[in-house]
Design a protein around this motif. Sequence first.
Motif, PDB file in Angstrom:
ATOM      1  N   PRO A 152      33.791  36.294  29.088  1.00 26.35           N
ATOM      2  CA  PRO A 152      32.729  36.647  29.953  1.00 26.35           C
ATOM      3  C   PRO A 152      32.302  35.770  31.171  1.00 26.35           C
ATOM      4  CG  PRO A 152      32.391  36.633  27.673  1.00 26.35           C
ATOM      5  CD  PRO A 152      33.381  35.988  27.657  1.00 26.35           C
ATOM      6  N   ALA A 153      32.568  34.485  30.961  1.00 25.02           N
ATOM      7  CA  ALA A 153      32.087  33.469  32.115  1.00 25.02           C
ATOM      8  C   ALA A 153      33.094  33.671  33.139  1.00 25.02           C
ATOM      9  CB  ALA A 153      32.172  32.233  31.718  1.00 25.02           C
ATOM     10  N   ALA A 154      34.274  34.071  32.911  1.00 25.02           N
ATOM     11  CA  ALA A 154      35.463  34.151  33.927  1.00 25.02           C
ATOM     12  C   ALA A 154      35.279  35.699  34.608  1.00 25.02           C
ATOM     13  CB  ALA A 154      36.820  34.323  33.345  1.00 25.02           C
ATOM     14  N   VAL A 155      34.450  36.564  33.998  1.00 23.61           N
ATOM     15  CA  VAL A 155      34.264  37.761  34.415  1.00 23.61           C
ATOM     16  C   VAL A 155      33.081  37.753  35.597  1.00 23.61           C
ATOM     17  CG1 VAL A 155      33.057  40.014  34.107  1.00 23.61           C
ATOM     18  CG2 VAL A 155      34.905  39.235  32.339  1.00 23.61           C
ATOM     19  N   SER A 156      32.040  36.949  35.221  1.00 25.87           N
ATOM     20  CA  SER A 156      31.094  36.542  36.269  1.00 25.87           C
ATOM     21  C   SER A 156      31.674  36.021  37.433  1.00 25.87           C
ATOM     22  CB  SER A 156      29.993  35.737  35.619  1.00 25.87           C
ATOM     23  OG  SER A 156      29.507  36.439  34.706  1.00 25.87           O
ATOM     24  N   ALA A 157      32.441  34.875  37.221  1.00 24.67           N
ATOM     25  CA  ALA A 157      32.968  34.282  38.270  1.00 24.67           C
ATOM     26  C   ALA A 157      33.920  35.078  39.314  1.00 24.67           C
ATOM     27  CB  ALA A 157      33.926  32.991  37.933  1.00 24.67           C
ATOM     28  N   CYS A 158      34.805  35.842  38.731  1.00 27.05           N
ATOM     29  CA  CYS A 158      35.810  36.717  39.433  1.00 27.05           C
ATOM     30  C   CYS A 158      34.837  37.672  40.355  1.00 27.05           C
ATOM     31  CB  CYS A 158      36.709  37.478  38.486  1.00 27.05           C
ATOM     32  SG  CYS A 158      37.913  36.509  37.797  1.00 27.05           S
ATOM     33  N   GLN A 159      33.577  38.340  39.457  1.00 29.42           N
ATOM     34  CA  GLN A 159      32.869  39.279  40.046  1.00 29.42           C
ATOM     35  C   GLN A 159      32.324  38.709  41.514  1.00 29.42           C
ATOM     36  OE1 GLN A 159      30.389  40.379  36.935  1.00 29.42           O
ATOM     37  NE2 GLN A 159      31.169  42.257  36.662  1.00 29.42           N
ATOM     38  N   LYS A 160      31.821  37.435  41.469  1.00 29.02           N
ATOM     39  CA  LYS A 160      31.256  36.808  42.528  1.00 29.02           C
ATOM     40  C   LYS A 160      32.172  36.583  43.621  1.00 29.02           C
ATOM     41  CE  LYS A 160      27.764  34.400  39.974  1.00 29.02           C
ATOM     42  NZ  LYS A 160      27.228  33.159  39.322  1.00 29.02           N
ATOM     43  N   ALA A 161      33.547  36.031  43.111  1.00 25.43           N
ATOM     44  CA  ALA A 161      34.423  35.847  43.960  1.00 25.43           C
ATOM     45  C   ALA A 161      34.980  37.177  45.052  1.00 25.43           C
ATOM     46  CB  ALA A 161      35.603  35.238  43.562  1.00 25.43           C
ATOM     47  N   ILE A 162      34.929  38.227  44.162  1.00 28.85           N
ATOM     48  CA  ILE A 162      35.301  39.514  44.690  1.00 28.85           C
ATOM     49  C   ILE A 162      34.368  40.038  45.829  1.00 28.85           C
ATOM     50  CG2 ILE A 162      35.480  42.106  44.502  1.00 28.85           C
ATOM     51  CD1 ILE A 162      36.920  41.154  41.707  1.00 28.85           C
ATOM     52  N   GLU A 163      32.931  39.686  45.324  1.00 24.28           N
ATOM     53  CA  GLU A 163      31.800  40.069  46.486  1.00 24.28           C
ATOM     54  C   GLU A 163      32.050  39.124  47.574  1.00 24.28           C
ATOM     55  OE1 GLU A 163      28.420  39.678  44.033  1.00 24.28           O
ATOM     56  OE2 GLU A 163      29.039  41.466  42.791  1.00 24.28           O
ATOM     57  N   SER A 164      32.292  37.970  47.438  1.00 26.14           N
ATOM     58  CA  SER A 164      32.150  36.923  48.600  1.00 26.14           C
ATOM     59  C   SER A 164      33.309  37.173  49.605  1.00 26.14           C
ATOM     60  CB  SER A 164      32.197  35.526  48.083  1.00 26.14           C
ATOM     61  OG  SER A 164      33.297  35.192  47.437  1.00 26.14           O
ATOM     62  N   VAL A 165      34.408  37.461  49.150  1.00 28.67           N
ATOM     63  CA  VAL A 165      35.708  37.869  50.044  1.00 28.67           C
ATOM     64  C   VAL A 165      35.352  39.538  50.617  1.00 28.67           C
ATOM     65  CG1 VAL A 165      37.077  36.238  49.061  1.00 28.67           C
ATOM     66  CG2 VAL A 165      37.291  38.843  48.325  1.00 28.67           C
TER      67      VAL A 165
END
Length: 182
Positions: A152-165
Motif C-alpha cells: 500500500p505504501a508503494a501504491v501511494s508513492a507510485c501515484q504521487k510520482a505518476i502525478e508529478s511527471v
Amino acid sequence: MATRPLSTTVSRYQRLNLSRRRGNAVRQSLAAAGVIESVTIVTRSGQVVLYQLTEFGRTVCSAAGVELKSRPRESLEHSFWVNRTAEYFEKKGFEITREHVIKGNGAIDLLAVRSGESVAIEVETGKSDIKANLSHIKRCGFDKMILVATSPAAVSACQKAIESVGDSSSGTIKLLTWLDIS
C-alpha cells in the motif's frame, strides 16, 4: 539460500531431501545462529516467507568455500516481485527481458514485448526515487510504462510520482499492484 534465495521452504526441503521436521530444525538453527534471516512477503492469498543470508552468513559461507554471487543490488522482496511480474506477463504472451539496459546509464526491471509493442516494467517497493525513474524511462521511447507496486505504501508513492511527471491522464503509465499479479 546462497544460490537459490527465491526458493520456497517446501521446494528447498524437497531438493535437499529433508523431512519437514529436519528441515525446520536446520532452518531454526541457522536463524538462531544469525546465519539467515526471514523475509515475509504479503501476497493476495496470504504470505510467502523466504530466507536470505545475513552478512555473518555470507562470511560463514565464504570461509567454508561456498562460492557466493556478489551482494544483490535489489532486496529479496524486489527480486520476488520481479519474478512474479515476469511470469504474469509471460502468461499474457509477452516476451520478457530482465534488467533491460536503457540509454542514459540505467536498466529497467523488465522489458515486455508483444506484437511490436514495447512495455517498460518497473517493480516498486517504495524505496527508490520513483519520480526520477519514471522521468528517465519516459525519455526512452517505450510504448507504455507499467509500475508494479508491492505494498500500500508503494501504491501511494507510485501515484504521487505518476502525478508529478504529468502522466495521470494520458495512460502511457499504468499502475498495477501486487494484488493484480499474485
